[in-house]
Design an enzyme around this catalytic site. Structure first.
Site, PDB file in Angstrom:
ATOM      1  CB  CYS A 113      -1.146   0.366   1.324  1.00  0.00           C
ATOM      2  SG  CYS A 113      -2.065  -1.588   1.316  1.00  0.00           S
ATOM      3  CG  HIS A 251      -3.159   3.418   2.542  1.00  0.00           C
ATOM      4  ND1 HIS A 251      -3.489   2.536   1.006  1.00  0.00           N
ATOM      5  CD2 HIS A 251      -2.824   1.592   3.309  1.00  0.00           C
ATOM      6  CE1 HIS A 251      -3.826   1.051   1.356  1.00  0.00           C
ATOM      7  NE2 HIS A 251      -4.044   0.833   2.774  1.00  0.00           N
ATOM      8  CG  ASN A 281      -6.844  -0.676   1.994  1.00  0.00           C
ATOM      9  OD1 ASN A 281      -6.150  -0.591   1.253  1.00  0.00           O
ATOM     10  ND2 ASN A 281      -5.611  -1.260   3.046  1.00  0.00           N
TER      11      ASN A 281
HETATM   12  O1  UT7 Z   1      -2.776  -1.195   3.836  1.00  0.00           O
HETATM   13  C1  UT7 Z   1      -3.450  -1.721   4.602  1.00  0.00           C
HETATM   14  C2  UT7 Z   1      -3.746  -3.203   5.938  1.00  0.00           C
HETATM   15  N1  UT7 Z   1      -4.844  -3.124   6.769  1.00  0.00           N
HETATM   16  C3  UT7 Z   1      -4.708  -2.132   7.697  1.00  0.00           C
HETATM   17  O2  UT7 Z   1      -4.975  -1.345   7.713  1.00  0.00           O
HETATM   18  C4  UT7 Z   1      -5.553  -2.751   8.499  1.00  0.00           C
HETATM   19  C5  UT7 Z   1      -5.462  -2.306  10.219  1.00  0.00           C
HETATM   20  N2  UT7 Z   1      -6.604  -2.610  10.695  1.00  0.00           N
HETATM   21  C6  UT7 Z   1      -7.744  -2.335  10.602  1.00  0.00           C
HETATM   22  O3  UT7 Z   1      -8.403  -1.857   9.767  1.00  0.00           O
HETATM   23  C7  UT7 Z   1      -9.174  -3.206  11.531  1.00  0.00           C
HETATM   24  O4  UT7 Z   1      -7.976  -3.839  13.180  1.00  0.00           O
HETATM   25  C8  UT7 Z   1      -9.672  -4.074  11.703  1.00  0.00           C
HETATM   26  C9  UT7 Z   1     -10.831  -3.375  10.553  1.00  0.00           C
HETATM   27  C10 UT7 Z   1      -9.277  -5.469  10.710  1.00  0.00           C
HETATM   28  C11 UT7 Z   1     -10.753  -4.765  12.954  1.00  0.00           C
HETATM   29  O5  UT7 Z   1     -11.139  -3.869  13.432  1.00  0.00           O
HETATM   30  P1  UT7 Z   1     -11.165  -4.196  15.065  1.00  0.00           P
HETATM   31  O6  UT7 Z   1     -11.066  -3.123  16.030  1.00  0.00           O
HETATM   32  O7  UT7 Z   1      -9.239  -3.852  15.167  1.00  0.00           O
HETATM   33  O8  UT7 Z   1     -11.342  -5.212  15.427  1.00  0.00           O
HETATM   34  P2  UT7 Z   1     -10.654  -6.958  15.838  1.00  0.00           P
HETATM   35  O9  UT7 Z   1     -10.130  -7.041  15.600  1.00  0.00           O
HETATM   36  O10 UT7 Z   1     -10.547  -6.522  17.752  1.00  0.00           O
HETATM   37  O11 UT7 Z   1     -11.947  -7.224  16.275  1.00  0.00           O
HETATM   38  C12 UT7 Z   1     -12.633  -6.921  17.335  1.00  0.00           C
HETATM   39  C13 UT7 Z   1     -14.127  -7.686  17.164  1.00  0.00           C
HETATM   40  C14 UT7 Z   1     -14.053  -9.466  17.240  1.00  0.00           C
HETATM   41  O12 UT7 Z   1     -14.936 -10.151  17.943  1.00  0.00           O
HETATM   42  P3  UT7 Z   1     -14.790 -10.943  19.970  1.00  0.00           P
HETATM   43  O13 UT7 Z   1     -13.617 -11.674  19.396  1.00  0.00           O
HETATM   44  O14 UT7 Z   1     -14.482 -10.157  20.134  1.00  0.00           O
HETATM   45  O15 UT7 Z   1     -16.109 -11.275  19.395  1.00  0.00           O
HETATM   46  C15 UT7 Z   1     -13.790  -9.463  15.565  1.00  0.00           C
HETATM   47  O16 UT7 Z   1     -14.722 -11.513  15.281  1.00  0.00           O
HETATM   48  O17 UT7 Z   1     -14.749  -7.892  16.080  1.00  0.00           O
HETATM   49  C16 UT7 Z   1     -15.477  -9.172  15.699  1.00  0.00           C
HETATM   50  N3  UT7 Z   1     -15.135  -8.435  13.916  1.00  0.00           N
HETATM   51  C17 UT7 Z   1     -16.377  -8.588  13.145  1.00  0.00           C
HETATM   52  N4  UT7 Z   1     -17.321  -8.450  13.610  1.00  0.00           N
HETATM   53  C18 UT7 Z   1     -18.223  -7.463  12.671  1.00  0.00           C
HETATM   54  C19 UT7 Z   1     -13.951  -8.480  13.123  1.00  0.00           C
HETATM   55  N5  UT7 Z   1     -14.565  -8.054  11.394  1.00  0.00           N
HETATM   56  C20 UT7 Z   1     -14.941  -8.407  12.241  1.00  0.00           C
HETATM   57  C21 UT7 Z   1     -16.669  -8.125  11.180  1.00  0.00           C
HETATM   58  N6  UT7 Z   1     -17.913  -7.483  11.701  1.00  0.00           N
HETATM   59  N7  UT7 Z   1     -16.769  -7.269  10.244  1.00  0.00           N
END
Ligand code: UT7
Length: 324
Positions: A113, A251, A281
């Site tokens: 990216c 980005h 993204n």
């Molecule tokens: O180009 C560069 C590449 N990447 C990035 O920039 C990504 C950077 N990271 C992010 O954008 C975020 O970390 C995510 C959007 C991927 C995830 O958001 P988060 O606030 O960090 O969530 P998390 O991974 O801490 O997960 C919190 C909860 C989890 O459930 P439990 O374990 O608390 O029950 C996940 O399973 O949210 C759950 N979860 C979802 N729930 C509904 C994860 N994805 C989803 C989803 N819908 N799509």
């Protein structure tokens, strides 16, 4: 003194759209969760028979037209992607032939990216050294073809797009003022090619090794600091302050990352241009697609100073300050 300047930009997004309602139909997620946690409403997705070079050609043709040059005047085509059509030939060679850049050398590079800032930095080196006059930098990715659509934590994030710029020799002192590139191999966002790695494959919900996996939370934390700090360093090196900057194009990975980075930079939302809601993204093309839209909308005037800043797989980061 010769400097390097962007003289034309162009973007392309495919027609098909996956909105949040579609994402709800394939994984356990909700429109509310996706908007609150990412800011994304829709992503554009390439057709089954549409690949990275097909999109790259469309964006490149727009950039060439906007630059007012002919394809024969291009000396070098460089293409940043993590989803190449082939391991060989380079996508850049396919684009070079398709657009009729018959006098150009061509090669691909991979900075994920951070690809657009990396590309204009490479172009600048060739231009200020006097080697080339016109470089086509094109970033394109069909991330949908590498997305794990069984993994709700990643599949809601990604879309497909291409963005291109013509970087040319300039003698009026304006152009790409400062850039910084960086890399930190920890926290790598991964998609495997030939290499087998059982531990990596196990992390994927689908167990398909070529799909993208990342440690979302850790990447998010890294991104906020990397983008804010690298932007400040290029502005400092240019002898400028945030008050001199008319627009920032970051980005577009997650609204929360952008928002926290902006707070760390100490700037307000009105200085930032986002396309995240519409496209999600799209890897390296996020910045040139947004730049191309901002130019079309008349948001960037001649003489404006702008900051481009990205981070991505590797992990990599890159920041640039430009005078338009
Ligand atoms: O180009 C560069 C590449 N990447 C990035 O920039 C990504 C950077 N990271 C992010 O954008 C975020 O970390 C995510 C959007 C991927 C995830 O958001 P988060 O606030 O960090 O969530 P998390 O991974 O801490 O997960 C919190 C909860 C989890 O459930 P439990 O374990 O608390 O029950 C996940 O399973 O949210 C759950 N979860 C979802 N729930 C509904 C994860 N994805 C989803 C989803 N819908 N799509």
């Amino acid at each position: 003194m010769i400097n390097a300047k962007i003289i034309g930009v162009g973007g392309y997004v495919p027609e098909k759209i996956y909105d949040n309602a579609y994402m709800e139909s394939i994984v356990d997620t909700s429109d509310e969760w996706i908007i609150r946690r990412t800011g994304i409403k829709e992503r554009h997705i390439s057709a089954d028979n549409e690949y990275t070079t097909d999109m790259a050609v469309k964006a490149s043709e727009k950039a060439i037209k906007n630059a007012g040059i002919s394809p024969e005047e291009i000396d070098l085509v460089i293409l940043g992607t993590v989803t190449p059509d082939y391991f060989t030939p380079a996508c850049a060679c396919v684009v070079q032939k398709a657009i009729g850049a018959e006098n150009a050398a061509a090669f691909d590079y991979n900075a994920a990216c951070s690809g657009f800032v990396t590309g204009i930095t490479i172009a600048k080196q060739f231009i200020v050294s006097g080697t080339y006059k016109n470089v086509l930098v094109v970033c394109a990715d069909t991330l949908s073809k590498a997305t794990d659509y069984e993994d709700r934590a990643t599949c809601v994030l990604f879309g497909d797009a291409a963005g291109a710029a013509i970087v040319s020799a300039s003698e009026d002192g304006s152009g790409i003022i400062e850039t910084e590139l960086g890399s930190d191999g920890d926290l790598a966002i991964t998609a495997l090619a030939y290499r087998n790695n059982d531990e990596e494959i196990e992390k994927r919900v689908s167990h398909k090794k070529e799909t993208i996996w990342m440690a979302g939370q850790a990447v998010m934390k890294f991104a906020v600091k990397a983008m804010a700090d690298a932007s400040r360093r290029v502005i400092d090196k240019a002898g400028l302050t945030w008050d001199d900057i008319a627009l920032v194009i970051p980005h577009q990975a997650n609204y929360r990352i952008v928002d926290s980075a902006i707070k760390r930079m100490g700037i307000t939302n009105d200085k930032v241009y986002l396309t995240l809601e519409k496209y999600g993204n799209t890897s390296a093309s996020c910045i040139p697609v947004a730049l191309s839209e901002a130019v079309e909308k008349g948001m960037i005037k001649k003489g404006d100073k702008i900051v481009l800043v990205g981070f991505g797989g590797g992990l990599t980061w890159g920041a640039a300050v430009l005078e338009w």
